[in-house]
Write a protein that holds these residues in place. Sequence first.
Motif, PDB file in Angstrom:
ATOM      1  N   VAL A  85     124.342  98.972  39.852  1.00  0.00           N
ATOM      2  CA  VAL A  85     123.902  97.589  39.647  1.00  0.00           C
ATOM      3  C   VAL A  85     124.842  96.608  40.355  1.00  0.00           C
ATOM      4  CG1 VAL A  85     123.216  95.918  37.883  1.00  0.00           C
ATOM      5  CG2 VAL A  85     123.234  98.355  37.311  1.00  0.00           C
ATOM      6  N   GLY A 127     108.325  88.989  36.714  1.00  0.00           N
ATOM      7  CA  GLY A 127     107.855  89.884  37.761  1.00  0.00           C
ATOM      8  C   GLY A 127     108.995  90.676  38.350  1.00  0.00           C
ATOM      9  N   PHE A 137     122.898  94.822  32.076  1.00  0.00           N
ATOM     10  CA  PHE A 137     121.881  94.411  31.110  1.00  0.00           C
ATOM     11  C   PHE A 137     121.084  95.652  30.700  1.00  0.00           C
ATOM     12  CE2 PHE A 137     117.424  92.530  30.767  1.00  0.00           C
ATOM     13  CZ  PHE A 137     117.601  92.089  29.473  1.00  0.00           C
ATOM     14  N   ALA A 187     118.154  96.490  30.448  1.00  0.00           N
ATOM     15  CA  ALA A 187     116.962  96.894  31.199  1.00  0.00           C
ATOM     16  C   ALA A 187     117.282  97.898  32.301  1.00  0.00           C
ATOM     17  CB  ALA A 187     116.274  95.677  31.809  1.00  0.00           C
ATOM     18  N   SER A 188     118.552  97.989  32.728  1.00  0.00           N
ATOM     19  CA  SER A 188     118.932  99.023  33.706  1.00  0.00           C
ATOM     20  C   SER A 188     118.782 100.404  33.092  1.00  0.00           C
ATOM     21  CB  SER A 188     120.387  98.857  34.144  1.00  0.00           C
ATOM     22  OG  SER A 188     120.634  97.584  34.674  1.00  0.00           O
ATOM     23  N   SER A 226     114.165  91.635  40.487  1.00  0.00           N
ATOM     24  CA  SER A 226     113.535  90.980  39.330  1.00  0.00           C
ATOM     25  C   SER A 226     113.281  89.510  39.652  1.00  0.00           C
ATOM     26  CB  SER A 226     114.450  91.069  38.106  1.00  0.00           C
ATOM     27  OG  SER A 226     113.994  90.174  37.099  1.00  0.00           O
ATOM     28  N   PHE A 227     112.143  89.026  39.172  1.00  0.00           N
ATOM     29  CA  PHE A 227     111.812  87.605  39.300  1.00  0.00           C
ATOM     30  C   PHE A 227     111.586  87.000  37.922  1.00  0.00           C
ATOM     31  CE2 PHE A 227     109.914  90.029  42.856  1.00  0.00           C
ATOM     32  CZ  PHE A 227     110.847  89.699  43.821  1.00  0.00           C
ATOM     33  N   ASN A 228     112.400  87.449  36.970  1.00  0.00           N
ATOM     34  CA  ASN A 228     112.349  86.883  35.622  1.00  0.00           C
ATOM     35  C   ASN A 228     112.798  85.413  35.676  1.00  0.00           C
ATOM     36  OD1 ASN A 228     111.968  86.883  32.901  1.00  0.00           O
ATOM     37  ND2 ASN A 228     113.880  87.905  32.399  1.00  0.00           N
ATOM     38  N   ASP A 274     119.836  98.794  41.412  1.00  0.00           N
ATOM     39  CA  ASP A 274     119.359  97.699  40.566  1.00  0.00           C
ATOM     40  C   ASP A 274     119.871  96.380  41.156  1.00  0.00           C
ATOM     41  OD1 ASP A 274     118.898  95.756  38.680  1.00  0.00           O
ATOM     42  OD2 ASP A 274     119.392  97.022  36.955  1.00  0.00           O
ATOM     43  N   ILE A 331     112.144  99.771  37.705  1.00  0.00           N
ATOM     44  CA  ILE A 331     113.121 100.838  37.443  1.00  0.00           C
ATOM     45  C   ILE A 331     112.412 102.051  36.839  1.00  0.00           C
ATOM     46  CG2 ILE A 331     115.170 101.497  36.111  1.00  0.00           C
ATOM     47  CD1 ILE A 331     116.066  98.554  36.262  1.00  0.00           C
ATOM     48  N   LEU A 338     126.059  93.531  39.673  1.00  0.00           N
ATOM     49  CA  LEU A 338     126.037  92.630  38.525  1.00  0.00           C
ATOM     50  C   LEU A 338     126.453  91.206  38.894  1.00  0.00           C
ATOM     51  CD1 LEU A 338     125.086  93.563  35.781  1.00  0.00           C
ATOM     52  CD2 LEU A 338     127.422  93.379  34.987  1.00  0.00           C
ATOM     53  N   ALA A 361     118.424  93.468  40.649  1.00  0.00           N
ATOM     54  CA  ALA A 361     117.716  92.423  39.895  1.00  0.00           C
ATOM     55  C   ALA A 361     118.431  91.078  39.964  1.00  0.00           C
ATOM     56  CB  ALA A 361     117.557  92.849  38.429  1.00  0.00           C
ATOM     57  N   GLU A 362     119.768  91.133  40.031  1.00  0.00           N
ATOM     58  CA  GLU A 362     120.549  89.895  40.005  1.00  0.00           C
ATOM     59  C   GLU A 362     121.083  89.542  41.396  1.00  0.00           C
ATOM     60  OE1 GLU A 362     123.565  90.489  36.989  1.00  0.00           O
ATOM     61  OE2 GLU A 362     122.082  90.883  35.423  1.00  0.00           O
ATOM     62  N   SER A 417     107.545  93.559  36.419  1.00  0.00           N
ATOM     63  CA  SER A 417     108.910  93.184  36.023  1.00  0.00           C
ATOM     64  C   SER A 417     109.914  94.083  36.737  1.00  0.00           C
ATOM     65  CB  SER A 417     109.090  93.357  34.508  1.00  0.00           C
ATOM     66  OG  SER A 417     108.946  94.722  34.162  1.00  0.00           O
ATOM     67  N   GLY A 418     111.161  93.680  36.704  1.00  0.00           N
ATOM     68  CA  GLY A 418     112.219  94.549  37.222  1.00  0.00           C
ATOM     69  C   GLY A 418     112.309  95.829  36.409  1.00  0.00           C
ATOM     70  N   THR A 419     112.108  95.701  35.116  1.00  0.00           N
ATOM     71  CA  THR A 419     112.178  96.871  34.232  1.00  0.00           C
ATOM     72  C   THR A 419     111.121  97.903  34.621  1.00  0.00           C
ATOM     73  OG1 THR A 419     112.843  95.340  32.482  1.00  0.00           O
ATOM     74  CG2 THR A 419     112.274  97.575  31.814  1.00  0.00           C
TER      75      THR A 419
HETATM   76  C1  LIG Z   1     116.892  91.054  34.687  1.00  0.00           C
HETATM   77  C2  LIG Z   1     117.436  92.406  34.920  1.00  0.00           C
HETATM   78  C3  LIG Z   1     116.626  93.554  34.889  1.00  0.00           C
HETATM   79  C4  LIG Z   1     115.209  93.549  34.432  1.00  0.00           C
HETATM   80  O1  LIG Z   1     114.357  92.721  35.103  1.00  0.00           O
HETATM   81  P1  LIG Z   1     113.088  92.100  34.342  1.00  0.00           P
HETATM   82  O2  LIG Z   1     112.298  91.518  35.470  1.00  0.00           O
HETATM   83  O3  LIG Z   1     113.600  91.085  33.381  1.00  0.00           O
HETATM   84  O4  LIG Z   1     112.378  93.232  33.674  1.00  0.00           O
HETATM   85  C5  LIG Z   1     117.195  94.769  35.205  1.00  0.00           C
HETATM   86  N1  LIG Z   1     118.492  94.878  35.514  1.00  0.00           N
HETATM   87  C6  LIG Z   1     119.310  93.817  35.533  1.00  0.00           C
HETATM   88  C7  LIG Z   1     120.735  93.999  35.900  1.00  0.00           C
HETATM   89  C8  LIG Z   1     118.816  92.548  35.218  1.00  0.00           C
HETATM   90  O5  LIG Z   1     119.641  91.496  35.189  1.00  0.00           O
END
Ligand SMILES: *Cc1c(COP(=O)(O)O)cnc(C)c1O
Length: 377
Positions: A139, A201, A88, A90-91, A189-191, A165, A66, A141, A167-168, A61-63
């Motif tokens: 991030v 992922g 979010f 998770a950062s 992130s590949f959520n 970060d 990190i 965002l 992820a987005e 996961s992205g989490t």
């Molecule tokens: C989705 C997201 C994450 C975490 O990623 P996951 O794959 O869902 O664990 C971290 N930071 C930001 C800004 C996100 O949007």
Amino acid sequence: MIATNKKIWLSSPHLGGTEQKYVAEAFSTNWVAPLGPNVDAFEEAIALYLKEDVHVAAVASGTSAIHLALVLLGVGPGDDVLCQSFTFSASANPILYQGANPIFIDSEADTWNISAALLEEAIIKRIQKNKKPKAIVAVHLYGMPYDALAINQISKKYNIPVIEDSAEALGSEYLGIKCGTLGDISILSFNGNKIITTSGGGALVTQNKELKKKAVFLATQARDNAPHYQHSVVGYNYRMSNVVAGIGRGQMEVLNDRVLARRKNYQYYRERLENIPGIYFLREPEGTKSNRWLTTILLNSYEERERVRLCLENENIDSRPLWKPMHLQPVFKNALAYTNGVSEMLFDRGLCLPSGSNLVEEDLEKVTNLIKNTLLR
Ligand SMILES: *Cc1c(COP(=O)(O)O)cnc(C)c1O
């Protein structure tokens, strides 16, 4: 008459068509494990897309990416980590996993991302207290690149590494450089709701080959080189599975289309709505390109925002207030914060509109008309 109110989602998975081929390969070759040819090929495809000479470790996961980044940078109990507040959770959560203290930094108005001025102020004040922060989490965002020149300059000046970060922001660019390659360590992130998905992922990206090796070592239980199972450091079970990576390979083939589609959504909304009084769209600062993961708007007040949101909800349309800043979250109530009011204003007045790459013009038209009617009423 049959109900025509099908749900319009904020951002739902959008498969390309070849994912199942790679997943089937994993089954037919019995590579149903957290390593294998799909993992290698997925990592290679991401690296090829991002930049020459980057190294990618696919993880759960992205989490977890990190978390690994913090471990790799030596962040431990009692350390301070500076983190963008407008993001979010998770950062920031992995900072707590390490027993470290997040210190939240508010946003600048231009990008809605971490304010360089506040970041430097926080660093100077912490150094005066003999508590030099160990890392910076910045991030991009909603896909909008943060001001990487300014942030990296501060990072160099004070010798504090940046965890990017992204992820987005896969597919976004800053001065022609792909997001995901702008930090000392970057994460993707590949959520399910992201620009491309593996169902779940993430990835860690680094320019340092040894660091990737170390990340994979930690992500696979940190097993020493011995015939028996021996461990000298704490390990994690964070590696991506070869089945999931097959979905990722297929998704990489359509990434460019997905970015185009999301940017087109933004364009559609903006062209039809920006002349209505009381609605504001975030522009790309010169030299930046956002993947427009989500199209976001600002209204004139919290009440206006709620009026629009509820009107969409009534029609089975998904929209969402912008992220609630971390310095306002109960779970982080003890954390220090350097604020300027920007993220609180954004949280009050901002709304994410349906932005999936699989939306059709009819969906966009419906959302646009509803917003228009609500605001002009
Ligand atoms: C989705 C997201 C994450 C975490 O990623 P996951 O794959 O869902 O664990 C971290 N930071 C930001 C800004 C996100 O949007």
